[in-house]
Design a protein around this motif. Structure first.
Motif, PDB file in Angstrom:
ATOM      1  N   ASP A 125       0.814  -1.266  -0.090  1.00  0.00           N
ATOM      2  CA  ASP A 125      -0.009  -0.024  -0.071  1.00  0.00           C
ATOM      3  C   ASP A 125       0.773   1.133  -0.073  1.00  0.00           C
ATOM      4  O   ASP A 125       0.369   2.483  -0.314  1.00  0.00           O
ATOM      5  CB  ASP A 125      -0.746   0.039   0.974  1.00  0.00           C
ATOM      6  N   LEU A 126       2.072   1.270   0.486  1.00  0.00           N
ATOM      7  CA  LEU A 126       3.008   2.386   0.578  1.00  0.00           C
ATOM      8  C   LEU A 126       3.813   2.483  -0.632  1.00  0.00           C
ATOM      9  O   LEU A 126       4.440   3.477  -0.887  1.00  0.00           O
ATOM     10  CB  LEU A 126       3.882   1.985   1.770  1.00  0.00           C
ATOM     11  N   GLY A 127       3.652   1.548  -1.579  1.00  0.00           N
ATOM     12  CA  GLY A 127       4.322   1.498  -2.735  1.00  0.00           C
ATOM     13  C   GLY A 127       5.865   1.020  -2.449  1.00  0.00           C
ATOM     14  O   GLY A 127       6.763   1.611  -3.547  1.00  0.00           O
ATOM     15  N   LEU A 128       6.320   0.549  -1.544  1.00  0.00           N
ATOM     16  CA  LEU A 128       7.356  -0.111  -1.458  1.00  0.00           C
ATOM     17  C   LEU A 128       7.704  -1.440  -1.711  1.00  0.00           C
ATOM     18  O   LEU A 128       6.656  -2.505  -1.689  1.00  0.00           O
ATOM     19  CB  LEU A 128       8.064   0.090   0.242  1.00  0.00           C
ATOM     20  N   THR A 129       8.676  -2.040  -2.242  1.00  0.00           N
ATOM     21  CA  THR A 129       9.051  -3.277  -2.369  1.00  0.00           C
ATOM     22  C   THR A 129       9.161  -4.173  -0.788  1.00  0.00           C
ATOM     23  O   THR A 129       9.423  -3.391   0.151  1.00  0.00           O
ATOM     24  CB  THR A 129      10.089  -3.759  -3.300  1.00  0.00           C
ATOM     25  N   ALA A 130       9.226  -5.318  -1.007  1.00  0.00           N
ATOM     26  CA  ALA A 130       9.193  -5.978   0.364  1.00  0.00           C
ATOM     27  C   ALA A 130      10.504  -5.913   0.747  1.00  0.00           C
ATOM     28  O   ALA A 130      10.910  -5.784   2.047  1.00  0.00           O
ATOM     29  CB  ALA A 130       8.838  -7.675   0.067  1.00  0.00           C
ATOM     30  N   GLU A 131      11.560  -5.811  -0.211  1.00  0.00           N
ATOM     31  CA  GLU A 131      12.871  -5.639   0.187  1.00  0.00           C
ATOM     32  C   GLU A 131      13.342  -4.304   0.973  1.00  0.00           C
ATOM     33  O   GLU A 131      14.050  -4.010   1.908  1.00  0.00           O
ATOM     34  CB  GLU A 131      13.873  -5.693  -1.071  1.00  0.00           C
ATOM     35  N   GLN A 132      12.759  -3.325   0.370  1.00  0.00           N
ATOM     36  CA  GLN A 132      12.750  -1.844   1.069  1.00  0.00           C
ATOM     37  C   GLN A 132      12.076  -1.754   2.312  1.00  0.00           C
ATOM     38  O   GLN A 132      12.841  -1.321   3.136  1.00  0.00           O
ATOM     39  CB  GLN A 132      11.920  -0.938   0.137  1.00  0.00           C
ATOM     40  N   PHE A 133      11.049  -2.373   2.332  1.00  0.00           N
ATOM     41  CA  PHE A 133      10.324  -2.364   3.715  1.00  0.00           C
ATOM     42  C   PHE A 133      11.259  -3.164   4.801  1.00  0.00           C
ATOM     43  O   PHE A 133      11.222  -2.728   5.998  1.00  0.00           O
ATOM     44  CB  PHE A 133       8.969  -3.135   3.935  1.00  0.00           C
ATOM     45  N   ALA A 134      11.676  -4.342   4.292  1.00  0.00           N
ATOM     46  CA  ALA A 134      12.656  -5.129   5.379  1.00  0.00           C
ATOM     47  C   ALA A 134      13.865  -4.215   5.659  1.00  0.00           C
ATOM     48  O   ALA A 134      14.320  -4.433   6.884  1.00  0.00           O
ATOM     49  CB  ALA A 134      13.115  -6.418   4.569  1.00  0.00           C
ATOM     50  N   ALA A 135      14.389  -3.596   4.771  1.00  0.00           N
ATOM     51  CA  ALA A 135      15.502  -2.722   5.307  1.00  0.00           C
ATOM     52  C   ALA A 135      15.258  -1.795   6.191  1.00  0.00           C
ATOM     53  O   ALA A 135      15.995  -1.385   7.129  1.00  0.00           O
ATOM     54  CB  ALA A 135      15.983  -2.066   3.856  1.00  0.00           C
ATOM     55  N   ALA A 136      13.772  -1.138   6.047  1.00  0.00           N
ATOM     56  CA  ALA A 136      13.609  -0.086   6.878  1.00  0.00           C
ATOM     57  C   ALA A 136      13.387  -0.837   8.499  1.00  0.00           C
ATOM     58  O   ALA A 136      13.504  -0.092   9.460  1.00  0.00           O
ATOM     59  CB  ALA A 136      12.232   0.491   6.650  1.00  0.00           C
TER      60      ALA A 136
END
Length: 351
Positions: free
Chosen positions: A303-314
């Motif tokens: 929903d945020l427009g992030l990839t799973a990898e990007q969210f995991a990095a956060a």
């Protein structure tokens, strides 16, 4: 026998209704904030100037200054302007960024501040914290609470709907922050302030229990009151602890890694849902997820427009944004594989 008590910081006056800004001159005079109306009015880039144009005839002794961004430099510019003349107070008209700049400048200048909120995007309306950008990122600064809070529902409803819905996410994140505080109390013996928890929880429960939305005047009043209660919770606690846990660690991490992804309240809602899932609180997870859905707020990285990898990095970065704060993220100390699995789990549960 001695009487034991403590002083509770709070706004001196609060007015949440349609047409509330029309009484600003009376508020300043009758509450002895500025009997002559000799105030500096800081206006934001959206509705602030338009609102000021309607108020200017009733405040002939006031002067106006525009707030262009939510930076430490801008707050310094406003503080310098306050020192040029003998103003009685600062009146800030705008969204959370404008209010944060004015809170910081007024505190440093030793002047009272009146907050006139034009949206309900987050709990900065009455909080003792200002979030300001600087050359190396963004910082949170302790400030004095506004002396008075005015929320005109006419202008709130005229603001973009996303700026109003976002406040729902920020209020709901209190529930996750309180659970993290309780975890730190049980695990590490961190002192917990029951009164601060009561303020933070009361606002969140009032919002999550309603089935109407931002089109309802009654809902907007409840949301505005909840945001003010969040500010009071932080003032009582002496920190943002009752309203900021893993939810806000994740928020700040996304802001650092992928600036501009979403607003404060939107990220806080996703962070709260993720942290609630990590704690295994299934009933609360469903309640928060349902509320986010009802108010058209994001629930996962998709929903945020992030990839799973990007969210995991956060998620990996999140604990470092508040190194002194113990939350479910620090408690679980997930490795990369576990983080990836939990990120995917959130996406599946909110699909």
């Amino acid at each position: 026998m001695p009487v034991l008590s403590r002083m509770l910081p709070s706004p001196l006056f609060m007015d949440i209704r349609r047409g509330a800004v029309e009484g600003l001159d009376r508020l300043l005079h009758e509450r002895f904030i500025s009997t002559a109306g000799r105030v500096l009015v800081a206006v934001g880039p959206s509705q602030g100037a338009a609102i000021w144009s309607t108020l200017e005839p009733s405040l002939p002794e006031a002067e106006v200054i525009s707030v262009n961004d939510a930076s430490l430099a801008e707050a310094g510019r406003l503080q310098a302007a306050l020192g040029e003349k003998g103003y009685d107070a600062v009146v800030a008209i705008g969204g959370g960024k404008t209010l944060d700049v004015a809170k910081y400048a007024a505190t440093r200048a030793g002047l009272p501040m009146v907050a006139v909120a034009t949206n309900l995007a987050h709990d900065g309306i009455a909080s003792p914290v200002a979030s300001l950008e600087h050359a190396h990122g963004k910082g949170s600064y302790g400030v004095a609470m506004p002396l008075a809070v005015v929320v005109d529902l006419d202008y709130v409803q005229a603001a973009p709907a996303s700026l109003v819905r976002a406040g729902v996410g920020d209020v709901l994140s209190n529930l996750s922050a309180i659970a993290d505080w309780d975890l730190a109390h049980r695990t590490r013996g961190e002192p917990i302030d029951g009164l601060a928890v009561a303020f933070a929880r009361t606002g969140a429960e009032a919002v999550i229990a309603r089935d109407d939305g931002i089109e309802s005047e009654e809902f907007l009043v409840v949301l505005a009151e909840a945001l003010v209660l969040s500010g009071m919770a932080m003032a009582v606690a002496g920190s943002s602890r009752p309203c900021s846990g893993a939810c806000h660690e994740l928020l700040h991490a996304v802001d650092q890694l992928f600036p501009g992804t979403a607003g404060h309240g939107e990220l806080a809602g996703v962070g709260a849902l993720f942290a609630t899932m990590l704690r295994g609180e299934d009933r609360r997870f469903e309640e928060i997820a349902a509320a986010l859905t009802r108010h058209e707020l994001p629930r996962s990285h998709r929903d945020l427009g992030l990839t799973a990898e990007q969210f995991a990095a956060a998620v990996r970065l999140a604990p470092s944004t508040r190194p002194d704060r113990y939350t479910i993220l620090e408690d679980l100390d997930l490795d990369d594989a576990a983080i990836a699995a939990r990120v995917e789990e959130l996406a599946e549960r909110t699909a």
